[in-house]
Design a protein around this motif. Structure first.
Motif, mmCIF file in Angstrom:
data_model
loop_
_atom_site.group_PDB
_atom_site.id
_atom_site.type_symbol
_atom_site.label_atom_id
_atom_site.label_comp_id
_atom_site.label_asym_id
_atom_site.label_seq_id
_atom_site.Cartn_x
_atom_site.Cartn_y
_atom_site.Cartn_z
ATOM 1 N N ALA A 1 11.250 2.842 -12.461
ATOM 2 C CA ALA A 1 10.969 2.178 -11.182
ATOM 3 C C ALA A 1 9.465 1.994 -10.978
ATOM 4 N N GLU A 2 8.660 3.009 -11.319
ATOM 5 C CA GLU A 2 7.201 2.888 -11.168
ATOM 6 C C GLU A 2 6.636 1.802 -12.080
ATOM 7 N N LEU A 3 7.127 1.767 -13.314
ATOM 8 C CA LEU A 3 6.678 0.745 -14.260
ATOM 9 C C LEU A 3 7.074 -0.649 -13.762
ATOM 10 N N SER A 4 8.303 -0.784 -13.314
ATOM 11 C CA SER A 4 8.780 -2.066 -12.769
ATOM 12 C C SER A 4 7.959 -2.483 -11.558
ATOM 13 N N ASP A 5 7.632 -1.525 -10.701
ATOM 14 C CA ASP A 5 6.840 -1.814 -9.509
ATOM 15 C C ASP A 5 5.470 -2.392 -9.878
ATOM 16 N N CYS A 6 4.820 -1.832 -10.881
ATOM 17 C CA CYS A 6 3.524 -2.366 -11.327
ATOM 18 C C CYS A 6 3.668 -3.802 -11.840
ATOM 19 N N MET A 7 4.744 -4.079 -12.543
ATOM 20 C CA MET A 7 5.000 -5.426 -13.058
ATOM 21 C C MET A 7 5.174 -6.412 -11.906
ATOM 22 N N LEU A 8 5.981 -6.019 -10.929
ATOM 23 C CA LEU A 8 6.256 -6.890 -9.782
ATOM 24 C C LEU A 8 5.013 -7.090 -8.923
ATOM 25 N N LYS A 9 4.213 -6.033 -8.729
ATOM 26 C CA LYS A 9 2.966 -6.153 -7.963
ATOM 27 C C LYS A 9 2.008 -7.147 -8.607
ATOM 28 N N ALA A 10 2.077 -7.267 -9.930
ATOM 29 C CA ALA A 10 1.210 -8.193 -10.661
ATOM 30 C C ALA A 10 1.728 -9.634 -10.595
ATOM 31 N N GLY A 11 2.895 -9.820 -10.009
ATOM 32 C CA GLY A 11 3.445 -11.168 -9.887
ATOM 33 C C GLY A 11 4.435 -11.541 -10.970
ATOM 34 N N PHE A 12 4.766 -10.614 -11.846
ATOM 35 C CA PHE A 12 5.757 -10.891 -12.883
ATOM 36 C C PHE A 12 7.160 -10.858 -12.296
ATOM 37 N N LYS A 13 8.025 -11.635 -12.913
ATOM 38 C CA LYS A 13 9.466 -11.557 -12.681
ATOM 39 C C LYS A 13 10.030 -10.839 -13.898
ATOM 40 N N ILE A 14 10.881 -9.842 -13.664
ATOM 41 C CA ILE A 14 11.517 -9.136 -14.776
ATOM 42 C C ILE A 14 12.761 -9.927 -15.172
#
Length: 170
Positions: free
Chosen positions: A135-148
């Motif tokens: 969840a923390e890793l995903s959160d950093c990705m999403l904060k950067a504007g990425f879509k998973i």
């Protein structure tokens, strides 16, 4: 992770080490590959390790990921494996933002990292790295504007090791 496709023109290997991923995964698929690695010894010896195909390694950037700025709109694939734990959360988000800008319009970033199934990330004093929760890793990705686009747990991995997840980002 399967499905979809990427233009096989130019890839970037982040935290490339001596170049194992570049040699065995990226060069068989992509026309050219750039590498970024912090350790000067690895940077200086990567082309020799890669061998004859090293002529298709356009650049070997000797830089930490916290400082590296990929060329904008340049990469069809950015690959990062087992290196992001060395970045603090704020540096990781900024790194992801720069990578996002470095992708072509249809480009993909692939992240492969250890995760921890605890409540929050752990810190390892021996190598000064964090192991984040998924969840923390995903959160950093999403904060950067990425879509998973997809995430998948590595199968058949020894049970006594950290769970490893791969993410496809756009």
């Amino acid at each position: 992770i399967s499905g979809g496709s990427v233009t096989p023109k130019c890839a970037l290997d982040c935290g490339a080490g001596i170049g194992r991923i570049t040699k065995r995964l990226l060069l068989p698929i992509f026309e050219t590959v750039d590498m970024v690695e912090q350790d000067k010894h690895f940077c200086d010896n990567a082309r020799a390790f890669i061998g004859p195909e090293s002529s298709r390694v356009t650049n070997v950037f000797c830089s930490g990921l916290q400082d590296f700025v990929p060329a904008e709109g340049n990469y069809d694939l950015i690959w990062s494996q087992w290196v992001l734990g060395h970045l603090k959360d704020e540096d990781l988000v900024r790194f992801f933002q720069r990578c996002r800008a470095g992708l072509t319009e249809s480009g993909i970033m692939v992240v492969k990292e250890n995760t921890v199934e605890a409540e929050e990330k752990t810190f390892d004093d021996s190598d000064s790295s964090y192991t984040r929760t998924r969840a923390e890793l995903s959160d950093c990705m999403l904060k950067a504007g990425f879509k998973i686009l997809a995430s998948q747990k590595q199968k058949d991995f020894p049970k006594d090791l950290y769970p490893v997840y791969m993410f496809a980002l756009q």
